[in-house]
Design a protein around this motif. Structure first.
Motif, PDB file in Angstrom:
ATOM      1  N   ARG A   1       0.817  -1.225   0.000  1.00  0.00           N
ATOM      2  CA  ARG A   1       0.000   0.000   0.000  1.00  0.00           C
ATOM      3  C   ARG A   1       0.848   1.272   0.000  1.00  0.00           C
ATOM      4  NH1 ARG A   1      -4.863   0.669   0.170  1.00  0.00           N
ATOM      5  NH2 ARG A   1      -4.763   2.475   1.533  1.00  0.00           N
ATOM      6  N   ASN A   2       2.105   1.165   0.351  1.00  0.00           N
ATOM      7  CA  ASN A   2       2.985   2.325   0.454  1.00  0.00           C
ATOM      8  C   ASN A   2       3.471   2.740  -0.939  1.00  0.00           C
ATOM      9  OD1 ASN A   2       5.042   4.166   0.943  1.00  0.00           O
ATOM     10  ND2 ASN A   2       5.859   3.035   2.669  1.00  0.00           N
ATOM     11  N   ASP A   3       3.069   3.926  -1.388  1.00  0.00           N
ATOM     12  CA  ASP A   3       3.440   4.396  -2.716  1.00  0.00           C
ATOM     13  C   ASP A   3       4.935   4.660  -2.869  1.00  0.00           C
ATOM     14  OD1 ASP A   3       0.837   4.295  -3.641  1.00  0.00           O
ATOM     15  OD2 ASP A   3       0.409   6.381  -3.098  1.00  0.00           O
ATOM     16  N   SER A   4       5.662   4.768  -1.775  1.00  0.00           N
ATOM     17  CA  SER A   4       7.085   5.077  -1.879  1.00  0.00           C
ATOM     18  C   SER A   4       7.962   3.824  -1.940  1.00  0.00           C
ATOM     19  CB  SER A   4       7.525   5.973  -0.712  1.00  0.00           C
ATOM     20  OG  SER A   4       7.389   5.287   0.513  1.00  0.00           O
ATOM     21  N   THR A   5       7.348   2.636  -1.961  1.00  0.00           N
ATOM     22  CA  THR A   5       8.124   1.403  -2.117  1.00  0.00           C
ATOM     23  C   THR A   5       7.764   0.759  -3.457  1.00  0.00           C
ATOM     24  OG1 THR A   5       6.515  -0.106  -1.116  1.00  0.00           O
ATOM     25  CG2 THR A   5       8.048   1.015   0.385  1.00  0.00           C
ATOM     26  N   PRO A   6       8.683   0.011  -4.043  1.00  0.00           N
ATOM     27  CA  PRO A   6       8.384  -0.625  -5.335  1.00  0.00           C
ATOM     28  C   PRO A   6       7.519  -1.878  -5.219  1.00  0.00           C
ATOM     29  CG  PRO A   6      10.619  -1.159  -4.656  1.00  0.00           C
ATOM     30  CD  PRO A   6      10.081  -0.177  -3.642  1.00  0.00           C
ATOM     31  N   THR A   7       7.365  -2.415  -4.014  1.00  0.00           N
ATOM     32  CA  THR A   7       6.590  -3.645  -3.830  1.00  0.00           C
ATOM     33  C   THR A   7       5.142  -3.406  -4.231  1.00  0.00           C
ATOM     34  OG1 THR A   7       8.011  -4.197  -1.964  1.00  0.00           O
ATOM     35  CG2 THR A   7       5.978  -5.460  -2.188  1.00  0.00           C
ATOM     36  N   ASN A   8       4.624  -4.247  -5.150  1.00  0.00           N
ATOM     37  CA  ASN A   8       3.254  -4.024  -5.611  1.00  0.00           C
ATOM     38  C   ASN A   8       2.381  -5.275  -5.588  1.00  0.00           C
ATOM     39  OD1 ASN A   8       4.250  -5.336  -7.869  1.00  0.00           O
ATOM     40  ND2 ASN A   8       4.159  -3.552  -9.201  1.00  0.00           N
ATOM     41  N   TRP A   9       2.855  -6.324  -4.964  1.00  0.00           N
ATOM     42  CA  TRP A   9       1.991  -7.492  -4.782  1.00  0.00           C
ATOM     43  C   TRP A   9       2.475  -8.339  -3.610  1.00  0.00           C
ATOM     44  CZ3 TRP A   9       3.914 -12.461  -4.966  1.00  0.00           C
ATOM     45  CH2 TRP A   9       5.142 -12.648  -5.599  1.00  0.00           C
ATOM     46  N   LEU A  10       1.542  -9.117  -3.083  1.00  0.00           N
ATOM     47  CA  LEU A  10       1.874 -10.102  -2.057  1.00  0.00           C
ATOM     48  C   LEU A  10       0.988 -11.309  -2.255  1.00  0.00           C
ATOM     49  CD1 LEU A  10      -0.441 -10.415   0.384  1.00  0.00           C
ATOM     50  CD2 LEU A  10       0.392  -8.165   0.948  1.00  0.00           C
ATOM     51  N   LEU A  11       1.465 -12.427  -1.762  1.00  0.00           N
ATOM     52  CA  LEU A  11       0.722 -13.674  -1.850  1.00  0.00           C
ATOM     53  C   LEU A  11       0.763 -14.356  -0.488  1.00  0.00           C
ATOM     54  CD1 LEU A  11      -0.734 -15.219  -4.147  1.00  0.00           C
ATOM     55  CD2 LEU A  11       1.341 -16.579  -4.396  1.00  0.00           C
ATOM     56  N   LEU A  12      -0.401 -14.781  -0.018  1.00  0.00           N
ATOM     57  CA  LEU A  12      -0.523 -15.505   1.245  1.00  0.00           C
ATOM     58  C   LEU A  12      -0.974 -16.928   0.952  1.00  0.00           C
ATOM     59  CD1 LEU A  12      -2.518 -12.819   3.291  1.00  0.00           C
ATOM     60  CD2 LEU A  12      -0.037 -13.145   3.215  1.00  0.00           C
TER      61      LEU A  12
ATOM     62  N   ASP B   1       0.973 -25.169   5.728  1.00  0.00           N
ATOM     63  CA  ASP B   1       1.086 -26.544   5.227  1.00  0.00           C
ATOM     64  C   ASP B   1      -0.328 -27.077   4.979  1.00  0.00           C
ATOM     65  OD1 ASP B   1       0.082 -27.817   7.720  1.00  0.00           O
ATOM     66  OD2 ASP B   1       2.009 -27.182   8.559  1.00  0.00           O
ATOM     67  N   ASP B   2      -0.413 -28.319   4.521  1.00  0.00           N
ATOM     68  CA  ASP B   2      -1.710 -28.893   4.126  1.00  0.00           C
ATOM     69  C   ASP B   2      -2.712 -29.026   5.262  1.00  0.00           C
ATOM     70  OD1 ASP B   2      -1.021 -29.122   1.483  1.00  0.00           O
ATOM     71  OD2 ASP B   2      -0.384 -31.214   1.629  1.00  0.00           O
ATOM     72  N   LYS B   3      -2.244 -29.167   6.485  1.00  0.00           N
ATOM     73  CA  LYS B   3      -3.146 -29.410   7.608  1.00  0.00           C
ATOM     74  C   LYS B   3      -3.358 -28.188   8.496  1.00  0.00           C
ATOM     75  CE  LYS B   3      -1.786 -34.247   7.818  1.00  0.00           C
ATOM     76  NZ  LYS B   3      -2.693 -34.927   7.052  1.00  0.00           N
ATOM     77  N   SER B   4      -2.556 -27.184   8.306  1.00  0.00           N
ATOM     78  CA  SER B   4      -2.588 -26.007   9.176  1.00  0.00           C
ATOM     79  C   SER B   4      -3.598 -24.968   8.703  1.00  0.00           C
ATOM     80  CB  SER B   4      -1.186 -25.383   9.203  1.00  0.00           C
ATOM     81  OG  SER B   4      -1.215 -24.152   9.871  1.00  0.00           O
ATOM     82  N   ASP B   5      -4.123 -24.223   9.666  1.00  0.00           N
ATOM     83  CA  ASP B   5      -4.953 -23.060   9.339  1.00  0.00           C
ATOM     84  C   ASP B   5      -4.158 -21.765   9.505  1.00  0.00           C
ATOM     85  OD1 ASP B   5      -7.088 -24.680   8.739  1.00  0.00           O
ATOM     86  OD2 ASP B   5      -8.085 -24.405  10.666  1.00  0.00           O
ATOM     87  N   ASN B   6      -2.848 -21.896   9.637  1.00  0.00           N
ATOM     88  CA  ASN B   6      -1.979 -20.718   9.713  1.00  0.00           C
ATOM     89  C   ASN B   6      -1.682 -20.235   8.305  1.00  0.00           C
ATOM     90  OD1 ASN B   6      -1.792 -20.903  12.532  1.00  0.00           O
ATOM     91  ND2 ASN B   6      -0.106 -22.364  12.372  1.00  0.00           N
ATOM     92  N   ILE B   7      -1.905 -18.961   8.093  1.00  0.00           N
ATOM     93  CA  ILE B   7      -1.684 -18.366   6.776  1.00  0.00           C
ATOM     94  C   ILE B   7      -0.433 -17.502   6.860  1.00  0.00           C
ATOM     95  CG2 ILE B   7      -2.645 -16.833   5.016  1.00  0.00           C
ATOM     96  CD1 ILE B   7      -5.443 -17.806   5.951  1.00  0.00           C
ATOM     97  N   ILE B   8       0.478 -17.735   5.922  1.00  0.00           N
ATOM     98  CA  ILE B   8       1.772 -17.063   5.938  1.00  0.00           C
ATOM     99  C   ILE B   8       2.009 -16.295   4.640  1.00  0.00           C
ATOM    100  CG2 ILE B   8       2.805 -18.742   7.521  1.00  0.00           C
ATOM    101  CD1 ILE B   8       4.190 -19.971   5.005  1.00  0.00           C
ATOM    102  N   LEU B   9       2.909 -15.356   4.706  1.00  0.00           N
ATOM    103  CA  LEU B   9       3.352 -14.652   3.509  1.00  0.00           C
ATOM    104  C   LEU B   9       4.225 -15.619   2.713  1.00  0.00           C
ATOM    105  CD1 LEU B   9       3.639 -11.943   1.931  1.00  0.00           C
ATOM    106  CD2 LEU B   9       5.726 -11.569   3.269  1.00  0.00           C
ATOM    107  N   SER B  10       3.816 -15.914   1.475  1.00  0.00           N
ATOM    108  CA  SER B  10       4.607 -16.837   0.659  1.00  0.00           C
ATOM    109  C   SER B  10       5.391 -16.116  -0.418  1.00  0.00           C
ATOM    110  CB  SER B  10       3.712 -17.908   0.038  1.00  0.00           C
ATOM    111  OG  SER B  10       2.777 -17.319  -0.841  1.00  0.00           O
TER     112      SER B  10
END
Length: 146
Positions: free
Chosen positions: A16-27, A31-40
């Motif tokens: 969301r920060n216009d002053s950084t070049p990062t323009n996407w993220l994926l979560l 793992d297959d059994k976990s309900d923990n969502i991580i930045l991938s």
């Protein structure tokens, strides 16, 4: 209830920060059994780069900054949120994905367009830009009404 890693919120603020070049993220799920969502993943190659990280066997949530406008003076930053559920995702994970989207939206809060995708064709950049432009309201780029 799904839990999101702390770096998911940090990555969201970075996109969301216009002053950084990062323009996407994926979560993704840890793992297959976990309900923990991580930045991938995250990057500065936009939707097309984010799409290269999607796996038909792993559900994911994506957030992309998109710059749209009719000319250089009318550029606006808008955000696309998408849910990815490829053909290889197991049935129980598909069900949890539809529930966990609420937890993800508590972190990825601000977006103009939300899309559910099951194939890469569902995320064609030209179609996403068109949806975002429509969400902006008035369109003064000389197109006829459709």
């Amino acid at each position: 209830m799904a839990t999101l890693s702390a770096d998911a919120k940090v990555a969201y603020e970075d996109v969301r920060n216009d002053s950084t070049p990062t323009n996407w993220l994926l979560l993704e799920y840890a793992d297959d059994k976990s309900d923990n969502i991580i930045l991938s993943g995250s990057g500065n190659g936009g939707l097309e780069e984010a799409k290269t990280k999607l796996d038909d066997n792993k559900p994911a949530f994506g957030f992309v900054r998109v710059v749209v406008g009719n000319d250089e003076l009318s550029q606006r930053v808008k955000f696309l949120f998408f849910t990815w559920c490829g053909s290889g995702v197991k049935v129980m994970r598909k069900a949890k994905l539809s529930i966990h989207i609420a937890n993800v939206k508590q972190v990825l809060q601000t977006f103009s367009v939300e899309v559910s995708a099951t194939t890469l064709d569902d995320l064609k950049e030209s179609e996403m830009v068109s949806l975002i432009k429509k969400s902006m309201g008035a369109n003064y780029d000389g197109q006829g009404s459709r």
